[in-house]
Design a protein around this motif. Structure first.
Motif, PDB file in Angstrom:
ATOM      1  N   TYR A 101      -2.957   2.523   1.384  1.00 49.58           N
ATOM      2  CA  TYR A 101      -1.862   2.957   2.255  1.00 49.58           C
ATOM      3  C   TYR A 101      -2.263   2.866   3.722  1.00 49.58           C
ATOM      4  CZ  TYR A 101       0.703   4.907  -1.721  1.00 49.58           C
ATOM      5  OH  TYR A 101       1.395   5.075  -2.887  1.00 49.58           O
ATOM      6  N   GLY A 117      -0.427   0.639   6.358  1.00 52.32           N
ATOM      7  CA  GLY A 117       0.188   1.274   7.517  1.00 52.32           C
ATOM      8  C   GLY A 117      -0.208   0.617   8.823  1.00 52.32           C
ATOM      9  N   SER A 146       7.441   3.624  10.158  1.00 49.18           N
ATOM     10  CA  SER A 146       6.963   3.647   8.772  1.00 49.18           C
ATOM     11  C   SER A 146       5.447   3.493   8.704  1.00 49.18           C
ATOM     12  CB  SER A 146       7.637   2.529   7.966  1.00 49.18           C
ATOM     13  OG  SER A 146       9.035   2.660   7.981  1.00 49.18           O
ATOM     14  N   LEU A 175       2.873   6.156   7.238  1.00 50.97           N
ATOM     15  CA  LEU A 175       2.030   5.710   6.131  1.00 50.97           C
ATOM     16  C   LEU A 175       0.557   6.036   6.393  1.00 50.97           C
ATOM     17  CD1 LEU A 175       2.665   4.347   3.466  1.00 50.97           C
ATOM     18  CD2 LEU A 175       2.137   2.154   4.498  1.00 50.97           C
ATOM     19  N   MET A 209       9.008   8.576   2.439  1.00 55.60           N
ATOM     20  CA  MET A 209       8.512   7.298   2.918  1.00 55.60           C
ATOM     21  C   MET A 209       9.074   6.151   2.085  1.00 55.60           C
ATOM     22  SD  MET A 209       6.645   6.017   5.217  1.00 55.60           S
ATOM     23  CE  MET A 209       6.180   4.338   5.549  1.00 55.60           C
ATOM     24  N   MET A 252       4.201   2.634  -3.300  1.00 61.54           N
ATOM     25  CA  MET A 252       4.665   4.019  -3.217  1.00 61.54           C
ATOM     26  C   MET A 252       4.917   4.601  -4.601  1.00 61.54           C
ATOM     27  SD  MET A 252       5.092   5.044   0.041  1.00 61.54           S
ATOM     28  CE  MET A 252       3.522   4.253   0.344  1.00 61.54           C
TER      29      MET A 252
END
Length: 316
Positions: free
Chosen positions: A55, A59, A95, A99, A128, A288
């Motif tokens: 993640y 991100g 986002s 993240l 998210m 996710m």
């Protein structure tokens, strides 16, 4: 010995055996089931930690793509008359930041092994997921919208805003310079003759010999020299394009002028960017789902461990 006495004696022996089997685990020691459950929990925590490292990487990539789109590519929104491209870029940045925060929270939840922290992590993960789905959906809508009337919108912004609206003018200049194109369609310099920019230039230069028919960004730029090759011939050539009297198919070729229109180049650019956003949105949504599955599993497992520990302590 009577029959009833035998029954009472057998009941006492059975109860004694049950007591010994139930409390055969020494005080302070975990049962085999608890040990196995603890091992399984450690595996889940390890997987969750790995997922959150992914993640974090995703991100940072999402932030980078969003910033790149805002800084270098958001001019497309002004040209096409649609804010969806810019909105998608900003949502991508937001986002990505969320993240990265989630990755730290998830690693903390995995290491600490606290149910409330797991629950907070799960809730943020669901939010998210919805946000990333929005990015993907916006990218899909943007593709569909660009299919309809893209060329007409580009023509309108060029004729009505170029030369009068600073932001639209800058956007068109960036587009033509970066994509090495001029106007909207191939050999479409005549569109500039209908623009407010051309009217202003005609008022400044009433003599035809010095009249500029296209802006400087329609001209070939020499990177090594850091200058345009021949700006005067590109903009004001009297023997060929972009002069309206000598712009036919049989006219002389102007080697210092872009012949390619910006519609095809911009369309390819827009669709490539929206495809990237679609891929990022849907692929991250898949990760996710995996993270949500692990967090729910860990949340339930921690609850089972807590109940079993309580039961063993109560027996002791």
């Amino acid at each position: 010995m009577s029959y009833k006495s035998l029954l009472r004696a057998s009941a006492r022996v059975s109860k004694s055996l049950d007591y010994k089997l139930s409390y055969s685990v020494p005080r302070g020691k975990k049962s085999a089931g608890t040990i196995i459950m603890g091992c399984n929990t450690k595996v889940i925590k390890a997987f969750l930690a790995v997922v959150n490292v992914v993640y974090f990487i995703c991100g940072t990539v999402l932030i980078g793509v969003g910033v790149w789109m805002v800084v270098d590519k958001v001019f497309v929104s002004e040209i096409l008359g649609s804010d969806l491209f810019a909105v998608s870029a900003y949502i991508a940045i937001i986002s990505g930041v969320i993240l990265v925060i989630i990755s730290f929270l998830g690693c903390g939840a995995a290491l600490a092994g606290r149910r409330p922290l797991c629950l907070v992590y799960l809730i943020i993960l669901v939010c998210m997921f919805v946000l990333l789905m929005m990015v993907a959906v916006l990218a899909a809508i943007f593709q569909d919208e660009m299919e309809t009337g893209m060329q007409q919108r580009m023509e309108i912004t060029l004729k009505e805003k170029y030369g009068t609206d600073p932001q639209a003018t800058e956007s068109w200049d960036i587009l033509q310079s970066k994509l090495q194109c001029c106007a909207v369609t191939d050999r479409g310099w005549s569109l500039y003759y209908q623009s407010r920019w051309f009217q202003n230039e005609a008022a400044k230069n009433p003599q035809s010999s010095t009249q500029k028919y296209v802006p400087i960004t329609c001209c070939v730029y020499e990177g090594a020299l850091k200058n345009y090759r021949n700006a005067e011939q590109c903009q004001s050539w009297s023997l060929g394009p972009p002069n309206p009297l000598h712009s036919g198919s049989g006219s002389a070729k102007n080697d210092f002028l872009f012949y390619k229109g910006c519609y095809t180049a911009a369309r390819e650019f827009v669709f490539s960017q929206s495809t990237i956003m679609l891929g990022i949105g849907f692929s991250f949504c898949f990760t996710m789902l995996f993270g949500m599955f692990l967090s729910i599993w860990l949340y339930r497992r921690l609850g089972q461990e807590g109940r079993q520990d309580f039961a063993e302590d109560y027996k002791d």
